[in-house]
Write an enzyme that holds these catalytic residues in place. Structure first.
Site, PDB file in Angstrom:
ATOM      1  CB  VAL A 270      -0.804  -0.112   1.129  1.00 53.96           C
ATOM      2  CG1 VAL A 270      -0.133  -0.077   2.556  1.00 53.96           C
ATOM      3  CG2 VAL A 270      -1.920   0.962   1.103  1.00 53.96           C
ATOM      4  CB  CYS A 271       1.829   3.685  -1.622  1.00 52.32           C
ATOM      5  SG  CYS A 271       1.080   3.933  -3.380  1.00 52.32           S
ATOM      6  NE  ARG A 272      -1.156  11.828  -1.520  1.00 49.60           N
ATOM      7  CZ  ARG A 272      -1.689  12.273  -2.715  1.00 49.60           C
ATOM      8  NH1 ARG A 272      -1.370  11.388  -3.961  1.00 49.60           N
ATOM      9  NH2 ARG A 272      -2.795  13.112  -3.050  1.00 49.60           N
TER      10      ARG A 272
ATOM     11  N   GLY B 297      -1.533   4.272  -4.800  1.00 53.79           N
ATOM     12  CA  GLY B 297      -1.301   2.960  -5.692  1.00 53.79           C
ATOM     13  C   GLY B 297      -0.284   2.917  -6.578  1.00 53.79           C
TER      14      GLY B 297
ATOM     15  CG  MET C   4      -2.403   4.978   3.096  1.00 53.49           C
ATOM     16  SD  MET C   4      -3.314   3.551   4.214  1.00 53.49           S
ATOM     17  CE  MET C   4      -4.195   4.779   5.404  1.00 53.49           C
TER      18      MET C   4
END
Length: 103
Positions: A62-64, A66, A91
């Site tokens: 996961v990141c901010r 994708g 996120m």
């Protein structure tokens, strides 16, 4: 192959099955809120964490939004991991869905 996982599916997985969740954002981003149980491993340093990433569990990245998690998932796939999922929307999608996070 990299599979996409919705944030709703991810929430179920976090609560119901063993996974290894990697958050590839930077420490300052992680500190603003993250998914419970996630492991902070910034994309820029991912290679340094390779010995800590299990091969016997599904890996969810996961990141901010994708984008970085997609790059991390591709890196993992090209370096020997096989069961990899990208958290679609990151996120931003997690927060938009109103799912719980830790700070």
């Amino acid at each position: 192959m990299i599979n996409e996982l919705s944030v709703q599916e991810l929430q179920v997985w976090v609560n119901q099955q063993p996974i290894f969740l990697i958050d590839v954002r930077e420490p300052a981003e992680y500190a603003t809120g993250h998914i419970k149980g996630s492991n902070l491993m910034p994309l820029s340093q991912l290679n340094n964490y390779r010995s800590q990433i299990p091969h016997d569990l599904p890996i969810v990245v996961v990141c901010r939004s994708g984008q970085r998690s997609s790059m991390a998932a591709q890196w993992l796939a090209s370096n020997g991991w096989s069961t990899i999922y990208n958290a679609h929307g990151g996120m931003l999608a997690w927060n938009k869905a109103g799912l719980p996070e830790e700070r």
